[in-house]
Structure formats: structure tokens, C-alpha cells
Design a protein around this motif. Structure first.
Motif, PDB file in Angstrom:
ATOM      1  N   GLN A 148      56.527  41.162  42.538  1.00 52.36           N
ATOM      2  CA  GLN A 148      55.668  41.998  42.676  1.00 52.36           C
ATOM      3  C   GLN A 148      54.842  41.941  41.296  1.00 52.36           C
ATOM      4  O   GLN A 148      53.576  42.341  41.361  1.00 52.36           O
ATOM      5  N   LYS A 149      55.297  41.544  40.071  1.00 52.61           N
ATOM      6  CA  LYS A 149      54.526  41.509  38.953  1.00 52.61           C
ATOM      7  C   LYS A 149      53.551  40.279  39.215  1.00 52.61           C
ATOM      8  O   LYS A 149      52.486  40.134  38.632  1.00 52.61           O
ATOM      9  N   LYS A 150      54.018  39.147  39.804  1.00 52.35           N
ATOM     10  CA  LYS A 150      53.161  37.947  40.130  1.00 52.35           C
ATOM     11  C   LYS A 150      52.035  38.524  40.879  1.00 52.35           C
ATOM     12  O   LYS A 150      50.787  38.227  40.664  1.00 52.35           O
ATOM     13  N   ILE A 151      52.190  39.211  41.944  1.00 55.53           N
ATOM     14  CA  ILE A 151      51.278  39.774  42.734  1.00 55.53           C
ATOM     15  C   ILE A 151      50.243  40.758  41.905  1.00 55.53           C
ATOM     16  O   ILE A 151      49.174  40.547  41.931  1.00 55.53           O
ATOM     17  N   ALA A 152      50.725  41.554  41.049  1.00 56.67           N
ATOM     18  CA  ALA A 152      49.984  42.382  39.917  1.00 56.67           C
ATOM     19  C   ALA A 152      48.930  41.514  39.209  1.00 56.67           C
ATOM     20  O   ALA A 152      47.644  41.704  39.032  1.00 56.67           O
ATOM     21  N   ILE A 153      49.812  40.395  38.815  1.00 54.87           N
ATOM     22  CA  ILE A 153      48.854  39.357  37.979  1.00 54.87           C
ATOM     23  C   ILE A 153      47.774  38.846  38.722  1.00 54.87           C
ATOM     24  O   ILE A 153      46.704  38.765  38.130  1.00 54.87           O
ATOM     25  N   ASP A 154      48.032  38.431  39.897  1.00 52.15           N
ATOM     26  CA  ASP A 154      47.101  37.830  40.806  1.00 52.15           C
ATOM     27  C   ASP A 154      45.808  38.866  41.128  1.00 52.15           C
ATOM     28  O   ASP A 154      44.739  38.524  40.853  1.00 52.15           O
ATOM     29  N   ARG A 155      46.173  40.066  41.316  1.00 56.35           N
ATOM     30  CA  ARG A 155      45.162  41.032  41.519  1.00 56.35           C
ATOM     31  C   ARG A 155      44.402  41.361  40.123  1.00 56.35           C
ATOM     32  O   ARG A 155      43.036  41.368  40.213  1.00 56.35           O
ATOM     33  N   LEU A 156      45.079  41.475  38.893  1.00 55.64           N
ATOM     34  CA  LEU A 156      44.199  41.536  37.721  1.00 55.64           C
ATOM     35  C   LEU A 156      43.271  40.297  37.362  1.00 55.64           C
ATOM     36  O   LEU A 156      42.337  40.435  37.146  1.00 55.64           O
ATOM     37  N   ILE A 157      43.644  39.082  37.997  1.00 57.00           N
ATOM     38  CA  ILE A 157      42.765  37.877  37.743  1.00 57.00           C
ATOM     39  C   ILE A 157      41.565  38.206  38.576  1.00 57.00           C
ATOM     40  O   ILE A 157      40.624  37.865  38.064  1.00 57.00           O
ATOM     41  N   GLN A 158      41.845  38.530  39.774  1.00 53.38           N
ATOM     42  CA  GLN A 158      41.002  38.592  40.854  1.00 53.38           C
ATOM     43  C   GLN A 158      39.920  39.717  40.179  1.00 53.38           C
ATOM     44  O   GLN A 158      38.405  39.590  40.211  1.00 53.38           O
ATOM     45  N   LEU A 159      40.389  40.980  39.756  1.00 52.68           N
ATOM     46  CA  LEU A 159      39.567  41.891  39.436  1.00 52.68           C
ATOM     47  C   LEU A 159      38.620  41.550  38.112  1.00 52.68           C
ATOM     48  O   LEU A 159      37.640  41.671  37.889  1.00 52.68           O
ATOM     49  N   ILE A 160      39.320  40.807  37.204  1.00 54.78           N
ATOM     50  CA  ILE A 160      38.544  40.220  35.984  1.00 54.78           C
ATOM     51  C   ILE A 160      37.484  39.351  36.191  1.00 54.78           C
ATOM     52  O   ILE A 160      36.291  39.111  35.942  1.00 54.78           O
ATOM     53  N   GLU A 161      37.864  38.277  37.168  1.00 52.67           N
ATOM     54  CA  GLU A 161      37.030  37.392  37.873  1.00 52.67           C
ATOM     55  C   GLU A 161      35.684  37.917  38.438  1.00 52.67           C
ATOM     56  O   GLU A 161      34.618  37.579  38.158  1.00 52.67           O
ATOM     57  N   LYS A 162      35.812  39.158  39.105  1.00 55.61           N
ATOM     58  CA  LYS A 162      34.834  39.718  39.755  1.00 55.61           C
ATOM     59  C   LYS A 162      34.099  40.702  39.043  1.00 55.61           C
ATOM     60  O   LYS A 162      32.823  40.626  38.988  1.00 55.61           O
ATOM     61  N   GLU A 163      34.504  41.368  38.062  1.00 51.39           N
ATOM     62  CA  GLU A 163      33.961  42.471  37.183  1.00 51.39           C
ATOM     63  C   GLU A 163      33.845  42.312  35.786  1.00 51.39           C
ATOM     64  O   GLU A 163      33.290  42.941  35.089  1.00 51.39           O
ATOM     65  N   GLY A 164      34.583  41.221  35.287  1.00 50.90           N
ATOM     66  CA  GLY A 164      34.737  40.874  33.776  1.00 50.90           C
ATOM     67  C   GLY A 164      35.729  41.975  33.288  1.00 50.90           C
ATOM     68  O   GLY A 164      36.138  42.900  33.736  1.00 50.90           O
ATOM     69  N   PHE A 165      35.965  41.439  31.971  1.00 49.39           N
ATOM     70  CA  PHE A 165      37.204  42.354  31.306  1.00 49.39           C
ATOM     71  C   PHE A 165      36.525  43.410  30.710  1.00 49.39           C
ATOM     72  O   PHE A 165      35.502  43.230  29.816  1.00 49.39           O
ATOM     73  N   LYS A 166      36.881  44.731  30.878  1.00 46.01           N
ATOM     74  CA  LYS A 166      36.394  45.917  30.223  1.00 46.01           C
ATOM     75  C   LYS A 166      37.498  46.711  29.551  1.00 46.01           C
ATOM     76  O   LYS A 166      38.342  47.370  30.647  1.00 46.01           O
TER      77      LYS A 166
END
Length: 295
Positions: free
Chosen positions: A97-115
Motif C-alpha cells: 500500500q505504501k508503494k502504491i501511495a508513492i507511485d501515486r505521489l510521483i504521478q501527481l508531482i509529475e503532472k502538477e509539479g511539487f506544491k
């Protein structure tokens, strides 16, 4: 033989052997009174081999000492290995579940940038994340293996509790909003079940029985199991399903059984839970029915 020779023969360090001596885990056969040099016999390699095996399986040295002290008891060792397997399965699921959360964070940052000033809600699932989580939900056979391990670890006095959860009116979700939203609902319900099981039930397993049904088994009595069922219902009632595209507020039915059950009876217990689930359905959405079993 000298400590250095015994260490080399068993691919360990002399420092490790000194530590095992100090904590009483593996004592030398003799210690020279003048020099303090330790001596070992070759047949002590068998005990050292078991220590190394158990240490590599994440048993602590204190657990190993307790397990291997005194006469060897195969049944006791099997019980402890079963406990460790349950612990590892639980940890593995959490890591997935942590690995999945990390993948989703990576996708989010790639898409929207780090804010830094943006609130991140990992429950707002992208469809790729949904597929990943859904793929890793334990299937029925995996659940049966974990359930058998839990039953093996129980004494004659321990109670086993098992419930079946059915998402209310799930078919209508697929009909009204499509299968992608249906998958999100399944994953959301699984995450609610999983978080409550991990929080409230110390030895438990979760699996997916059918399309919209989940099964949970735990070494727990009726009161704790009923409380956990109510927590799941309450969290589902609070969940914002509109955030994942489902405008219908979802609920569930929970039917469970509690009793003293052997490993051989687990499949039958799961099958018999259909009746208690049916009685929960008769009460209406967000109801549960937990009954005594095998008495």
C-alpha cells in the motif's frame, strides 16, 4: 576448537559469537580461566545454524533464545513460525500500500509539479492507481492460506471471528456510473475495511470473495469483532463517494460468525457466513449480524 575456527567454519564473526555468549544464546563449551579464550565443539554448529535461520526470518534474539532454550519442541516452533508468517504477510500488505501511495505521489508531482501549499488527498484515486490497488487485494485463495495460518496459531480456548461484507446496491453503481467508478468504489471500501482491521484486530486477514464481497477473519472475540464491524460501517457512512464519481452514498451489510474453529473447518465457516449475511441484509443497509458458531 578456537572461537575463530568455529566462526570461520560457520561463516559468522567471532564478535557475533561473543555477543551470543554474553546474552546466553550460544555458550562456548569451555572458557580458559587464564586467557578467557572461548572454545566450541563442532556439534554446536547445529544450534548456530538454527539461530542464523531464525534471525534471517526476522525473529529477535530474545525470541530465538526463548524458542531454542530447553528441549526442542517442534510443535512450539511451528506455532511461532506461523505467527511470524502472519506478521510478515501483514507487513507485506502494508508495504504494498505504501508503494502504491508513492507511485501515486510521483504521478501527481509529475503532472502538477511539487506544491508545498497544496493539500494532497491520496484517497482521490487516479484510475491507474485503482487498478494497482485492486490487483493487490488478496484473492480468495490467498485469504484462505492466511486464514488457515491464523487457525493453526489458535489454542483450544481461542475464538475465531469471521465476517462477510457485501457492498449495498453495488450493481446499480456499475449500471449508473460505469465500471471505472465501480472499481473506485471497490477500492475505497477495501481501504476502509483494511484500515479498521489493522487498527482494531491484532491477528487478521482480509480477502475478496466475489465482485463486491469481502471476507475478514481474526483471532478475536465477539465484542471486539462487532466493534470493528461498526467502525467499518461508520467510516463508509462518512466517506465522500461523490469525490470518486459515485453520486450515491454507499453502505454495506456485514454477516459474521464467532466460535472455536479448527483449520479444517475454516472453509465451512466461510460458507456458513452466507446465512448471517442474509440476515444482515434483511435489516437493511449498514447493518451487521454476528452470531455464535459451532456451539
Amino acid at each position: 576448537m578456537k572461537i575463530s575456527e568455529f566462526a570461520a567454519m560457520n561463516n559468522v564473526t567471532a564478535k557475533m559469537l561473543r555477543h551470543y555468549d554474553e546474552i546466553g544464546l550460544l555458550k562456548p563449551t569451555a572458557i580458559d580461566a587464564e586467557t578467557g579464550y572461548r572454545s566450541y565443539e563442532s556439534n554446536q554448529a547445529h544450534l548456530l545454524n538454527w539461530i542464523v535461520i531464525l534471525k534471517n526470518l526476522d525473529f529477535t534474539l530474545s525470541e530465538i533464545k526463548e524458542l531454542l532454550s530447553g528441549p526442542t519442541d517442534g510443535f512450539r516452533i511451528i506455532q511461532q513460525l506461523i505467527h511470524k508468517r502472519i506478521e510478515i504477510l501483514s507487513t507485506l500488505n502494508m508495504q504494498i500500500q505504501k508503494k502504491i501511495a508513492i507511485d501515486r505521489l510521483i504521478q501527481l508531482i509529475e503532472k502538477e509539479g511539487f506544491k508545498m501549499d497544496t493539500k494532497v488527498d491520496l484517497l482521490l484515486l487516479e484510475q491507474s492507481g485503482v487498478h494497482e490497488i485492486k490487483k493487490n487485494i488478496p484473492n480468495f485463495e490467498t485469504f484462505l492460506d492466511a486464514a488457515s495460518s491464523i487457525a493453526d496459531s489458535c489454542s483450544a480456548q481461542d475464538q475465531i471471528s469471521m465476517f462477510r461484507l457485501d457492498i449495498s446496491h453495488f450493481k446499480q453503481v456499475n449500471d449508473d456510473y460505469g465500471f471505472e467508478v465501480g472499481d473506485k468504489v471497490i477500492v475505497a471500501c477495501y481501504q476502509v475495511i483494511e484500515s479498521n482491521v489493522q487498527r482494531h484486530l491484532p491477528e487478521a486477514a482480509i480477502g475478496r470473495a466475489y465482485g463486491d464481497e469481502f471476507v475478514v477473519i481474526a483471532k478475536a472475540g465477539e465484542q471486539l469483532f462487532a466493534q470493528t464491524a461498526q467502525f467499518i460501517i461508520d467510516d463508509l457512512k462518512r466517506y465522500d463517494f461523490s469525490s470518486i464519481g459515485c453520486l450515491k452514498q454507499m453502505g454495506c451489510y456485514i454477516g459474521g460468525l464467532v466460535g472455536h474453529v479448527r483449520k479444517a473447518d475454516i472453509r465451512q465457516m466461510i460458507e456458513d457466513s452466507h446465512e448471517s449475511l442474509s440476515r444482515a441484509r434483511d435489516k437493511g443497509p449498514n447493518s451487521f449480524e454476528i452470531e455464535a458458531y459451532g456451539l
